[in-house]
Design an enzyme around this catalytic site. Structure first.
Site, PDB file in Angstrom:
ATOM      1  N   CYS A  28       0.853  -1.187   0.000  1.00 33.41           N
ATOM      2  CA  CYS A  28       0.000   0.000   0.000  1.00 33.41           C
ATOM      3  C   CYS A  28       0.889   1.236   0.000  1.00 33.41           C
ATOM      4  O   CYS A  28       1.745   1.400   0.873  1.00 33.41           O
ATOM      5  CB  CYS A  28      -0.902  -0.015   1.239  1.00 33.41           C
ATOM      6  SG  CYS A  28      -1.896   1.489   1.421  1.00 33.41           S
ATOM      7  N   CYS A  31       0.338   3.571   3.417  1.00 31.30           N
ATOM      8  CA  CYS A  31       0.880   3.243   4.740  1.00 31.30           C
ATOM      9  C   CYS A  31       2.021   2.245   4.666  1.00 31.30           C
ATOM     10  O   CYS A  31       2.543   1.843   5.703  1.00 31.30           O
ATOM     11  CB  CYS A  31      -0.216   2.700   5.641  1.00 31.30           C
ATOM     12  SG  CYS A  31      -0.946   1.161   5.035  1.00 31.30           S
ATOM     13  N   CYS A  36      -0.899  -9.869   0.456  1.00 31.32           N
ATOM     14  CA  CYS A  36      -0.855 -10.721  -0.732  1.00 31.32           C
ATOM     15  C   CYS A  36      -2.206 -10.692  -1.440  1.00 31.32           C
ATOM     16  O   CYS A  36      -3.247 -10.564  -0.823  1.00 31.32           O
ATOM     17  CB  CYS A  36      -0.478 -12.159  -0.359  1.00 31.32           C
ATOM     18  SG  CYS A  36      -1.617 -12.945   0.792  1.00 31.32           S
ATOM     19  N   CYS A  82      -4.913   1.078  -8.613  1.00 29.28           N
ATOM     20  CA  CYS A  82      -5.823   1.877  -7.789  1.00 29.28           C
ATOM     21  C   CYS A  82      -7.106   1.081  -7.574  1.00 29.28           C
ATOM     22  O   CYS A  82      -7.797   0.732  -8.536  1.00 29.28           O
ATOM     23  CB  CYS A  82      -6.137   3.206  -8.460  1.00 29.28           C
ATOM     24  SG  CYS A  82      -7.359   4.175  -7.558  1.00 29.28           S
ATOM     25  N   CYS A 155      -3.697 -11.394 -17.888  1.00 26.13           N
ATOM     26  CA  CYS A 155      -4.329 -12.514 -17.184  1.00 26.13           C
ATOM     27  C   CYS A 155      -5.456 -13.122 -18.015  1.00 26.13           C
ATOM     28  O   CYS A 155      -5.739 -14.317 -17.906  1.00 26.13           O
ATOM     29  CB  CYS A 155      -4.845 -12.057 -15.817  1.00 26.13           C
ATOM     30  SG  CYS A 155      -5.978 -10.649 -15.877  1.00 26.13           S
ATOM     31  N   HIS A 458      -9.618  -9.104 -12.751  1.00 31.06           N
ATOM     32  CA  HIS A 458      -8.563 -10.102 -12.884  1.00 31.06           C
ATOM     33  C   HIS A 458      -9.185 -11.439 -13.288  1.00 31.06           C
ATOM     34  O   HIS A 458     -10.281 -11.776 -12.851  1.00 31.06           O
ATOM     35  CB  HIS A 458      -7.828 -10.230 -11.547  1.00 31.06           C
ATOM     36  CG  HIS A 458      -6.653 -11.162 -11.575  1.00 31.06           C
ATOM     37  ND1 HIS A 458      -5.609 -11.011 -12.452  1.00 31.06           N
ATOM     38  CD2 HIS A 458      -6.359 -12.255 -10.816  1.00 31.06           C
ATOM     39  CE1 HIS A 458      -4.722 -11.970 -12.236  1.00 31.06           C
ATOM     40  NE2 HIS A 458      -5.159 -12.750 -11.255  1.00 31.06           N
TER      41      HIS A 458
END
Length: 507
Positions: A28, A31, A36, A82, A155, A458
């Protein structure tokens, strides 16, 4: 976003050690937490969703709005993503801070951390290999599945390739073809890499498809990179140029159509007829001609539909036979509405509901008036599909994406489907001419779309190989079970015709 990227730049060395321990790690950039998965495991997505909860009861300021725009980075490929946009981030900040993070991570990989990471990766590979040793019939065997690298939103291609690689008769046909050296002279006998300077004469989709299938299921612990195949796809399929997310079903149809066309013309001096004769399993009676002569594509996937249209005014009946490589099924509208927690759960949508919706008698609306040759004008009519000939491999595409007034929405309804014994006899035009076992199909592969839109999200695939189910998530391949496969929200289903066996289950 600027502050988030700047913060991640300084804290990146804290998570670099974790990269070796996580599968598909994402960091991220707000932070610097490492999680995963993007959709499949869902840990990084859950982190984003949890970060939004405290802000739901407060008025959002402009600064808070930016904090909400959570951006994460793939620690392997360094691509940024994002969650709010549900898409990859192509552009950088004005100061180029995203690129600085990438460079910093790459420098860390080549620094003093490298030896430590190599040691930990070695331990991980050893433990991963040991965990892939299974007891089969009393003897120890290792997983032989190989993943496919994601070349940038590829993918959709990887999921289709892994599915097709597990359809044994189709896959074995290509793997047994003679190798084709696309370049001669100094490079003869070596592995050839495509470049943009090569001409169209050096492009062979069949050859690159063959090479990719041969690279899978060889037990390699390293994912295979299908860049040569992807280059050929760019060359001959302009719709798939670029690195944006594409529709897996659309790609599958283009791939099969172009393989079919290339096989008809022969390649590398080997005629199509000679190649077909080498595979004795593909008899003439099993071939279905689509756009010309028959090939392995039509022999395996080819079926025939009978389309009946009846004029409601004069009763004239029109029949037409249409070849198909797959069937696209609507999810009935009564199952599309999302239910809240307070609503009672209604009947579950099944694959049988979708097949029934496809084959049931339907009255065409005003926008689809039928040109009646007897009435000499367009009239109201009814339409019905029958399956005249079933294929060896039945490919069923569930229409999860549909257009509204302004955008394309996804139907996220779960559709229950059988893993064994899908009975297609009741949809046949002449079921009495079929044997008791000839219409039963067993599931061999499932393509799943994770996410909310066709241009994002995905794709992964589940496939059965030698009695075991695997989950293919780009580079990562894991063993799974039938219960997990049955819970998947299928997008494309591949069923293989069952060989005659007693005691078959039925849908």
């Amino acid at each position: 976003v600027l502050a988030a990227v700047y913060l991640a730049f300084f804290f990146s060395h804290f998570f670099i050690v974790l990269v070796g321990y996580l599968k598909v790690p994402w960091v991220c950039l707000t932070c610097s937490s490492v999680h995963c998965g993007r959709y499949v495991n869902g840990h990084a997505k859950k982190h984003y969703e949890d970060a939004q909860i405290p802000m739901t009861n407060h008025k959002k300021t402009e600064k808070q709005e930016k904090v909400q725009h959570t951006v994460c980075m793939d620690c392997s490929s360094y691509s940024t993503y994002c969650y709010r946009c549900d898409d990859f981030v192509v552009n950088d900040t004005k100061l180029g801070l995203v690129q600085k993070v990438r460079e910093h991570l790459q420098n860390l990989e080549n620094s003093a951390f490298t030896s430590d990471r190599h040691r930990k990766r070695k331990l991980l590979e050893n433990s991963s290999l040991n965990s892939k040793l299974l007891k089969v019939n009393g003897s120890t065997t290792a997983l032989c599945a190989t993943g496919l690298r994601n070349l940038g939103n590829t993918c959709f291609m990887n999921a289709i390739l892994q599915s097709l690689s597990n359809i044994q008769q189709f896959c074995c046909y290509f793997k047994e073809l003679p190798a084709v050296e696309l370049r001669n002279g100094k490079t003869a006998g070596r592995r050839t890499y495509h470049t943009r300077s090569q001409g169209d004469n050096n492009v062979s989709l069949v050859e690159e498809f063959r090479k990719t299938l041969c690279a899978l299921w060889q037990g390699s612990q390293t994912a295979f990179s299908p860049e040569s195949l992807f280059y050929v796809v760019w060359k001959i399929m302009p719709n798939f140029r670029g690195y944006q997310q594409q529709d897996a079903h659309e790609f599958m149809r283009y791939l099969l159509d172009h393989l079919h066309l290339e096989l008809q013309g022969g390649f590398n001096g080997v005629s199509r007829s000679v190649i077909l004769q080498e595979n004795s399993n593909l008899s003439a009676s099993n071939k279905c001609c689509i756009n010309g002569a028959s090939t392995v594509v039509t022999a395996i996937f080819g079926g025939i539909l009978q389309n009946e249209v009846n004029c409601l005014i004069c009763g004239t009946e029109s029949r037409k036979f249409d070849p198909f490589l797959d069937l696209s099924l609507d999810i009935p509208s009564q199952f599309r509405n999302k239910r809240t927690k307070n609503q009672e759960s209604g009947p579950m949508c099944t694959l049988r509901d979708c097949l029934r919706s496809f084959t049931d008698l339907e009255e065409l609306d005003e926008t689809e008036l039928y040109m009646c040759h007897k009435c000499k004008k367009k009239q109201k009519s009814t339409k019905k599909f029958w399956i005249q000939k079933l294929p060896k491999v039945l490919c069923l595409h569930l229409k999860r994406f549909h257009w509204t007034a302004y955008l394309r929405n996804k139907v996220d309804t779960y559709v229950e489907f059988p893993l064994r014994g899908l009975d297609m006899k009741c949809y046949l035009l002449e079921p009495e001419n079929s044997g008791p076992e000839s219409c039963l199909y067993d599931l061999v592969a499932v393509v799943v779309h994770h996410g909310s839109g066709v241009g994002s999200g995905h794709y992964t695939a589940y496939a059965a190989h030698e009695g075991r189910w695997f989950h293919f998530n780009d580079s990562t391949v894991t063993l799974t079970d039938e219960e997990t496969v049955g819970k998947a929200k299928a997008y494309i289903l591949f069923y293989v015709e069952r060989q005659a066996k007693p005691g078959a289950e039925k849908l």
